[in-house]
Each structure stands twice: as structure tokens, then as C-alpha cells.
Enzyme design. Structure first.
Site, PDB file in Angstrom:
ATOM      1  N   HIS A  13       0.591  -1.216   0.121  1.00 43.79           N
ATOM      2  CA  HIS A  13      -0.044  -0.239  -0.086  1.00 43.79           C
ATOM      3  C   HIS A  13       0.887   1.289  -0.008  1.00 43.79           C
ATOM      4  CE1 HIS A  13      -3.619   2.170   1.416  1.00 43.79           C
ATOM      5  NE2 HIS A  13      -2.876   3.327   1.201  1.00 43.79           N
ATOM      6  N   HIS A  15       1.577   5.495  -1.722  1.00 47.90           N
ATOM      7  CA  HIS A  15       1.137   6.651  -2.375  1.00 47.90           C
ATOM      8  C   HIS A  15       2.275   7.385  -2.995  1.00 47.90           C
ATOM      9  CE1 HIS A  15      -3.037   6.981  -0.869  1.00 47.90           C
ATOM     10  NE2 HIS A  15      -2.260   6.349   0.371  1.00 47.90           N
ATOM     11  N   LEU A  16       2.300   7.262  -4.326  1.00 52.87           N
ATOM     12  CA  LEU A  16       3.570   7.863  -5.059  1.00 52.87           C
ATOM     13  C   LEU A  16       3.462   9.122  -5.643  1.00 52.87           C
ATOM     14  CD1 LEU A  16       5.420   4.935  -6.731  1.00 52.87           C
ATOM     15  CD2 LEU A  16       6.237   6.067  -4.696  1.00 52.87           C
ATOM     16  N   ARG A  17       2.055   9.470  -5.777  1.00 50.56           N
ATOM     17  CA  ARG A  17       1.560  10.641  -6.034  1.00 50.56           C
ATOM     18  C   ARG A  17       2.050  10.857  -7.658  1.00 50.56           C
ATOM     19  NH1 ARG A  17      -1.581  10.881  -1.869  1.00 50.56           N
ATOM     20  NH2 ARG A  17      -0.479  11.575   0.034  1.00 50.56           N
ATOM     21  N   ASN A  41      -5.300   7.254  -5.893  1.00 52.22           N
ATOM     22  CA  ASN A  41      -6.235   8.440  -5.515  1.00 52.22           C
ATOM     23  C   ASN A  41      -5.285   9.862  -5.828  1.00 52.22           C
ATOM     24  OD1 ASN A  41      -4.169   8.236  -3.491  1.00 52.22           O
ATOM     25  ND2 ASN A  41      -5.331   9.218  -1.985  1.00 52.22           N
ATOM     26  N   LYS A  99      -9.202  -0.555  -5.904  1.00 50.58           N
ATOM     27  CA  LYS A  99      -9.295   0.381  -4.474  1.00 50.58           C
ATOM     28  C   LYS A  99     -10.623   0.934  -4.296  1.00 50.58           C
ATOM     29  CE  LYS A  99      -7.980   2.498  -0.657  1.00 50.58           C
ATOM     30  NZ  LYS A  99      -6.869   2.619  -0.046  1.00 50.58           N
ATOM     31  N   HIS A 136     -10.325   0.964   1.865  1.00 47.14           N
ATOM     32  CA  HIS A 136     -10.254   1.713   3.069  1.00 47.14           C
ATOM     33  C   HIS A 136     -11.568   1.691   3.833  1.00 47.14           C
ATOM     34  CE1 HIS A 136      -8.506   5.820   4.663  1.00 47.14           C
ATOM     35  NE2 HIS A 136      -9.804   5.561   5.362  1.00 47.14           N
ATOM     36  N   HIS A 174      -4.598  -0.984   6.053  1.00 46.03           N
ATOM     37  CA  HIS A 174      -4.109  -0.078   7.126  1.00 46.03           C
ATOM     38  C   HIS A 174      -5.038  -0.141   8.280  1.00 46.03           C
ATOM     39  CE1 HIS A 174      -6.847   2.537   5.152  1.00 46.03           C
ATOM     40  NE2 HIS A 174      -5.890   2.896   4.307  1.00 46.03           N
ATOM     41  N   LEU A 219      -4.989   9.066   8.077  1.00 45.19           N
ATOM     42  CA  LEU A 219      -6.294   8.324   8.250  1.00 45.19           C
ATOM     43  C   LEU A 219      -6.092   6.549   7.683  1.00 45.19           C
ATOM     44  CD1 LEU A 219      -8.631  11.071   6.735  1.00 45.19           C
ATOM     45  CD2 LEU A 219      -8.604  10.097   9.048  1.00 45.19           C
ATOM     46  N   ASP A 247       1.569   2.635   3.488  1.00 45.91           N
ATOM     47  CA  ASP A 247       0.808   3.971   3.336  1.00 45.91           C
ATOM     48  C   ASP A 247       1.597   5.119   3.593  1.00 45.91           C
ATOM     49  OD1 ASP A 247      -1.436   5.290   2.836  1.00 45.91           O
ATOM     50  OD2 ASP A 247      -2.437   4.970   4.895  1.00 45.91           O
ATOM     51  N   HIS A 251       2.850  14.686   1.576  1.00 45.79           N
ATOM     52  CA  HIS A 251       2.187  15.795   1.402  1.00 45.79           C
ATOM     53  C   HIS A 251       3.221  16.760   1.548  1.00 45.79           C
ATOM     54  CE1 HIS A 251      -2.131  14.530   1.226  1.00 45.79           C
ATOM     55  NE2 HIS A 251      -1.714  13.728   2.042  1.00 45.79           N
ATOM     56  N   ALA A 263      -4.245  14.446   5.515  1.00 42.40           N
ATOM     57  CA  ALA A 263      -3.936  13.386   6.167  1.00 42.40           C
ATOM     58  C   ALA A 263      -2.898  12.402   5.619  1.00 42.40           C
ATOM     59  CB  ALA A 263      -5.055  12.256   6.273  1.00 42.40           C
TER      60      ALA A 263
HETATM   61  O1  DOR Z   1      -3.497   9.165   5.709  1.00 41.58           O
HETATM   62  C1  DOR Z   1      -3.648   8.928   4.656  1.00 41.58           C
HETATM   63  N1  DOR Z   1      -3.255   9.458   3.727  1.00 41.58           N
HETATM   64  N2  DOR Z   1      -4.784   8.167   4.530  1.00 41.58           N
HETATM   65  C2  DOR Z   1      -5.357   7.965   3.380  1.00 41.58           C
HETATM   66  O2  DOR Z   1      -6.128   7.197   3.160  1.00 41.58           O
HETATM   67  C3  DOR Z   1      -5.076   8.658   1.998  1.00 41.58           C
HETATM   68  C4  DOR Z   1      -3.686   9.052   2.344  1.00 41.58           C
HETATM   69  C5  DOR Z   1      -3.277  10.143   1.329  1.00 41.58           C
HETATM   70  O3  DOR Z   1      -3.537   9.978   0.061  1.00 41.58           O
HETATM   71  O4  DOR Z   1      -2.872  11.014   1.419  1.00 41.58           O
HETATM   72 ZN    ZN Z   2      -3.267   5.145   1.740  1.00 42.36          ZN
END
Ligand code: DOR
Ligand code: ZN
Length: 346
Positions: A13, A15-17, A41, A99, A136, A174, A219, A247, A251, A263
Site C-alpha cells: 500500500h 502513495h507515489l503521487r 487517488n 481500491k 479503505h 491499514h 487516516l 501507506d 504531502h 492526512a
Molecule cells: O493518511 C492517509 N493519507 N490516509 C489515506 O487514506 C490517504 C492518504 C493520502 O492519500 O494522503
Molecule cells: Zn493510503
């Protein structure tokens, strides 16, 4: 033990953006992980197989030239997702999972699912073809206390879905509560659960006690200590249903250090060091490989990586960057609040 050799880990899990953030963070995951389930996302989200192919190309372009890292792509489930597109993406080897974000649950989840009925045809197709659903697991009902949203999701959504479609493979992503651990254990092998590095280390005090600390806000939000202890017990148990999903969710600092901060905890650079520390504390270094490198591939029907890594415990604390730069903005790296002695050998 000062040295530990294990099969190269995977991150189930991540996130690479996109854009500058992708370029800044992707090399950190590629350094320690062979594969990762890539969260969809983005803005706009990765909803079709065509979107996933394009995003995979952008990821590959952001990686170091010599990388063996393989992004395992996911589709963002919407109420308009076509079963045929999902099936084609799976059969062509483009996507590894789908997802489910309940609409409004977290970052960029506005296009997520409001009514599970509307996505049943997609879920039924996924059950037929053996494609896992990553969930999620939080309700979004504003009347439910944020610390209860995972437990209520299990009761109201997940448990009924399991009864209705037991063939569907589901990853409870998570998990942050003892309720999540207990529910995963009550299910058959078609249910897995990922656990993040940070939820093994912090409880909710890290966010709120002695000042508000936005870099610990994510989150699902970290819960009470009893839940953290349940997660540690599960992760270090070696049980096949539990595996690592960091996860890691970068940011830019200004977006976290704000009156309404985003989050997400960015842990990719030091995640393996933090995990070795936790497993050592629990006297369970012999279970680290199961958690990071064996249980996840087994759930997804893949073979573990043949490549191996060595973790080394130094007498002196190892320095990790407190942040990485994305263009002119900084992204803070997860601070476990204790010195780290482990590192991954080059
Ligand atoms: O803390 C989180 N950040 N929880 C998530 O479910 C999404 C993630 C994000 O994409 O920033
Ligand atoms: Zn996530």
C-alpha cells in the site's frame, strides 16, 4: 542479532503521487522494495485501465535507470466503473487490485463509492476472476466518532459484504484497531490485512498530547495504546493474513502544517529501519521477513522476490533525512521519536 538477511520486501500500500512529488519520493521506495501496490487517488483519480497504463509509465520515468522496482497498479473504484474494463486490465496484467474508497473518507476520495449496491456488478466480476479488492475501511457518517469509524465500517459494510460475496478476496487496508485484527482473524484466507509502519509506533497521543503535531495525522487516525499493541502483536505473529502496507503518503509541508492539514505520513526513507526496530523490540526479528516479504506475495498469488536484502544494526544511531525536497517544497519524513540503529546495506 546485528545482521538479518531477508527476501527483498514489497509494499502492499503506497502513495507515489505525480509530478515533482513522484520524482522526489519514488526512488526512496525503489531503494528498499521490489514491488508496491500503487494507490490510485490522484487528482483526477486512476479509474480506467488506460489511466493505469499512463500512470505506470510516469512512475517508471521517475525511477532510477537501474531499478528493478515494479509498480503494481490499482484502479480507483467509482460507481461508474465498468466490469469489462476491470477484467481486461487484470487479464492484460496491467492491474493487480481495485481500491474501494468510501466517498469522503480520506484524501481525494470524493469520486469514491457512496452506495455499495452500485458497485456490486464490479465486485461480482472481481470475485469470479480472482482480483482482490483493497478497502479503505472507514465509514464516513459524520455522526460516527472518528475514532470509531473503522470498527463501525467492519460491522456495517465489511461483515455484510463478506457474507454476500465470500469468494471476493479483500485486503483490509491499514488496520488501526484491535477490532480490525480480530475481524481479520475471524475470516478465511480470502481476507488479508495490511498494517502500516507508523501505526506500530504511534498512538493518538503523538498527534494531540503536548501540542498538535500534523505530521502524525493520517487516516485512519492512530488510536489508543491498546490498539497499537494489538497491531504489534498481529504484525509480529508471522500469521499469513497480516502483511506490510506502509501507506507512505507524502504531502508538501505547507499542506500539512495548516489550519486544516492533509492526512498522511511519509515513511518511505526509514520504514525498513523502523520495522526492524519494532520487531527487535518485540523479540520477533525472525518474523520480519514473513511480514515484509512473504505473506503479501502469498495473498496475491505471487512468488516472493528472489533478490535479498541485508539489514544491519549499527551501534551508533543511523542518520535518516528529516525531510526530502520536491522542487522548492519540503516533505517531512516520519520521525519515530527514538534513535534508529538499523539500516539496509547498499
Ligand atoms: O493518511 C492517509 N493519507 N490516509 C489515506 O487514506 C490517504 C492518504 C493520502 O492519500 O494522503
Ligand atoms: Zn493510503
Amino acid at each position: 542479532m546485528n545482521k538479518l538477511e531477508i527476501a527483498k520486501p514489497d509494499d502492499w500500500h503506497l502513495h507515489l503521487r505525480d509530478g515533482a512529488v513522484l520524482e522526489a519520493v519514488a526512488p526512496h521506495s525503489a531503494a528498499h522494495f521490489a514491488r508496491a501496490i500503487i494507490m490510485p487517488n490522484l487528482v483526477p483519480p486512476v479509474v480506467t485501465t488506460t489511466d493505469a497504463i499512463a500512470y505506470r509509465e510516469r512512475i517508471m520515468a521517475a525511477l532510477p535507470g537501474d531499478t528493478g522496482f515494479k509498480p503494481l497498479m490499482t484502479l480507483y473504484l467509482t460507481e461508474a466503473t465498468e466490469p469489462a474494463d476491470v477484467e481486461a486490465g487484470f487479464r492484460d496484467g496491467v492491474i493487480t487490485a481495485v481500491k474501494l474508497y468510501p466517498a469522503g473518507a480520506t484524501t481525494n476520495s470524493q469520486s469514491g463509492v457512496r452506495d455499495i449496491e452500485k458497485v456490486m456488478p464490479v465486485l461480482e466480476r472481481m470475485a469470479d476472476i480472482g482480483l482482490p479488492l483493497c478497502v479503505h475501511g472507514e465509514v464516513t457518517d459524520s455522526e460516527i466518532d472518528i475514532f470509531d469509524r473503522e470498527a463501525v465500517f467492519i460491522e456495517r459494510v465489511l461483515s455484510p459484504l463478506r457474507k454476500r460475496l465470500p469468494e471476493l478476496k479483500i485486503v483490509m487496508e491499514h488496520i488501526t484497531t484491535k477490532d480490525g485484527v480480530d475481524f481479520a482473524r475471524s475470516q478465511d484466507e480470502r481476507v488479508g490485512a495490511t498494517i502500516t509502519t507508523h501505526h506500530l509506533i504511534i498512538n493518538r497521543n503523538a498527534i494531540l498530547a503536548g501540542g498538535i503535531r500534523p505530521h502524525y495525522y493520517c487516516l485512519p487516525v492512530a488510536k489508543r495504546e491498546l490498539h497499537r499493541l494489538a497491531l504489534r502483536e498481529a504484525a509480529t505473529s508471522g500469521e499469513a493474513r497480516f502483511f506490510l502496507g506502509t501507506d507512505s503518503a507524502p504531502h508538501l509541508d505547507p499542506l500539512k502544517e495548516s489550519a486544516c492539514g492533509c492526512a498522511g505520513v511519509f515513511s518511505a526513507p526509514n520504514t525498513m529501519a523502523c520495522l526492524a526496530h519494532v520487531f527487535e523490540e518485540e523479540d520477533a526479528l525472525d518474523k520480519l521477513e514473513a511480514f515484509t516479504s512473504l505473506n503479501g506475495p502469498a495473498f496475491y498469488g505471487l512468488t516472493p522476490n528472489r533478490e535479498r536484502i541485508t539489514l544491519i544494526r549499527e551501534d551508533e544511531p543511523v542518520d535518516y533525512p528529516s525531510g526530502v525536497m520536491a522542487g522548492s517544497d519540503r516533505i517531512t519524513v516520519f520521525d519515530p521519536m527514538f534513535p534508529l540503529h538499523w539500516r539496509v546495506a547498499e
